[in-house]
Design an enzyme around this catalytic site. Structure first.
Site, PDB file in Angstrom:
ATOM      1  N   ASP A  62      -4.958  -6.246   7.369  1.00 42.31           N
ATOM      2  CA  ASP A  62      -6.425  -6.250   7.412  1.00 42.31           C
ATOM      3  C   ASP A  62      -7.107  -6.402   6.050  1.00 42.31           C
ATOM      4  O   ASP A  62      -8.288  -6.129   5.907  1.00 42.31           O
ATOM      5  CB  ASP A  62      -6.932  -4.958   8.089  1.00 42.31           C
ATOM      6  CG  ASP A  62      -6.445  -3.681   7.414  1.00 42.31           C
ATOM      7  OD1 ASP A  62      -5.829  -3.766   6.336  1.00 42.31           O
ATOM      8  OD2 ASP A  62      -6.683  -2.592   7.985  1.00 42.31           O
ATOM      9  N   GLY A 112       0.695  -5.208   1.555  1.00 43.55           N
ATOM     10  CA  GLY A 112      -0.536  -5.388   0.787  1.00 43.55           C
ATOM     11  C   GLY A 112      -0.377  -6.291  -0.417  1.00 43.55           C
ATOM     12  O   GLY A 112      -1.360  -6.883  -0.889  1.00 43.55           O
ATOM     13  N   ASP A 154      -1.347  -9.660   0.613  1.00 43.04           N
ATOM     14  CA  ASP A 154      -2.807  -9.764   0.598  1.00 43.04           C
ATOM     15  C   ASP A 154      -3.303 -10.076  -0.807  1.00 43.04           C
ATOM     16  O   ASP A 154      -4.201 -10.898  -0.999  1.00 43.04           O
ATOM     17  CB  ASP A 154      -3.442  -8.448   1.065  1.00 43.04           C
ATOM     18  CG  ASP A 154      -3.147  -8.116   2.517  1.00 43.04           C
ATOM     19  OD1 ASP A 154      -3.731  -8.764   3.402  1.00 43.04           O
ATOM     20  OD2 ASP A 154      -2.347  -7.213   2.770  1.00 43.04           O
ATOM     21  N   GLU A 188       3.079  -5.402   7.711  1.00 39.81           N
ATOM     22  CA  GLU A 188       2.228  -4.531   8.522  1.00 39.81           C
ATOM     23  C   GLU A 188       2.665  -4.444   9.980  1.00 39.81           C
ATOM     24  O   GLU A 188       2.552  -3.390  10.612  1.00 39.81           O
ATOM     25  CB  GLU A 188       0.773  -5.005   8.437  1.00 39.81           C
ATOM     26  CG  GLU A 188       0.078  -4.738   7.119  1.00 39.81           C
ATOM     27  CD  GLU A 188       0.330  -5.792   6.060  1.00 39.81           C
ATOM     28  OE1 GLU A 188      -0.339  -5.756   5.013  1.00 39.81           O
ATOM     29  OE2 GLU A 188       1.206  -6.675   6.282  1.00 39.81           O
ATOM     30  N   ILE A 205       0.828  -1.199   0.000  1.00 37.83           N
ATOM     31  CA  ILE A 205       0.000   0.000   0.000  1.00 37.83           C
ATOM     32  C   ILE A 205       0.867   1.255   0.000  1.00 37.83           C
ATOM     33  O   ILE A 205       1.918   1.311   0.654  1.00 37.83           O
ATOM     34  CB  ILE A 205      -0.966  -0.006   1.208  1.00 37.83           C
ATOM     35  CG1 ILE A 205      -2.042   1.074   1.039  1.00 37.83           C
ATOM     36  CG2 ILE A 205      -0.209   0.155   2.515  1.00 37.83           C
ATOM     37  CD1 ILE A 205      -3.210   0.904   2.000  1.00 37.83           C
TER      38      ILE A 205
END
Length: 270
Positions: free
Chosen positions: A152, A121, A124, A144, A66
């Site tokens: 998340d 991210g 993810d 993270e 991210i």
């Protein structure tokens, strides 16, 4: 083909190549990334000509995760009221989750080709793909924890089913970096290739093999595998019986059997 700011998308030979296209920013996931990926995968789902997806990153790295400028922008939106801040943050987190749910829920197989950084991210994202392949220089990290937050957007929910609970806990608690061979040994990636060029060559070869199969059969196979993540065996058997009661009436079954008997390559409709 629609033009995107965070991606480039090409379609050839029934394979959609979706490439994160911010190499100057290490393919960091900015605001446009999160909205465009939903639009792209909706198009993929709706386009019968697309049978397989290859997801890659332009440049030296797959993605650094991210965009921190985006996180800073969210922080600037927070006010003094805890309840309203929580409501805002929850809504934004759910919107980000929806972006990778679009990848996970895609009816077509999604193959991730990973080189260089695959951080935060980006983990993810690849967790939402069907299969993952890496170049030898790939570096992975559930990052993270190092910026003081809980991942998340899907890593903690999807990775236990891919690499197992204990290994996930180690990687998530420590945030340590690990390489392509370790990723292969734990089952995160299926194969490791020498460099980016051979990685893409190998992944597109696998994609072509899948694209040559009956799209009805591939979609059904993915649906059944995904269904079994959350259901008992008897539920799955009941579901596939109902599914195939319709799908076995497809012409693809006759085409495949005739091709097999005549030792010819089958040609399936989109």
């Amino acid at each position: 083909m629609t033009q995107y700011s965070a991606f480039s998308v090409e379609l050839a030979d029934n394979i959609a190549h979706v490439q994160i296209n911010r190499p100057e920013k290490i393919n960091a996931m900015n605001a446009a990334f999160w909205s465009e990926i939903v639009e792209i995968f909706q198009w993929i789902d709706d386009t019968d000509e697309v049978r397989v997806v290859v997801l890659s990153g332009n440049g030296k790295h797959f993605s650094s995760g991210i965009d921190l400028m985006m996180l800073a922008g969210v922080a600037n939106e927070l006010g003094k009221d805890v309840g309203r801040n929580a409501r805002l943050l929850r809504r934004k987190i759910l919107n980000l989750q929806a972006s990778f749910n679009a990848v996970d829920n895609c009816r077509k197989p999604v193959l991730a080709a990973i080189q260089g950084y695959c951080l935060g991210g980006a983990i993810d994202l690849i967790s939402a793909c069907d299969m993952r392949y890496a170049a030898e220089d790939a570096q992975f990290s559930i990052k993270e924890i190092d910026i003081g937050m809980t991942a998340d957007v899907g890593t903690l929910q999807r990775l236990p089913r891919i690499i197992g609970d204990g290994m996930l806990r180690e990687l998530a608690y420590t945030g340590r970096t690990f390489g392509a061979e370790e990723a292969r040994s734990m089952g995160l990636v299926n194969r490791v290739y020498g460099d980016k060029d051979t990685l893409l060559e190998g992944v597109f070869g696998i994609a072509r093999d899948i694209a040559a199969k009956s799209p009805i059969a591939v979609t059904g196979t993915k649906e059944m595998i995904s269904y079994m993540r959350d259901h008992r065996i008897d539920d799955g058997l009941e579901y596939v019986a109902t599914w195939n009661a319709a799908m076995l009436q497809s012409t693809d079954l006759r085409v495949a059997m005739a091709a097999h008997m005549s030792k010819q390559k089958p040609e399936f409709l989109d």
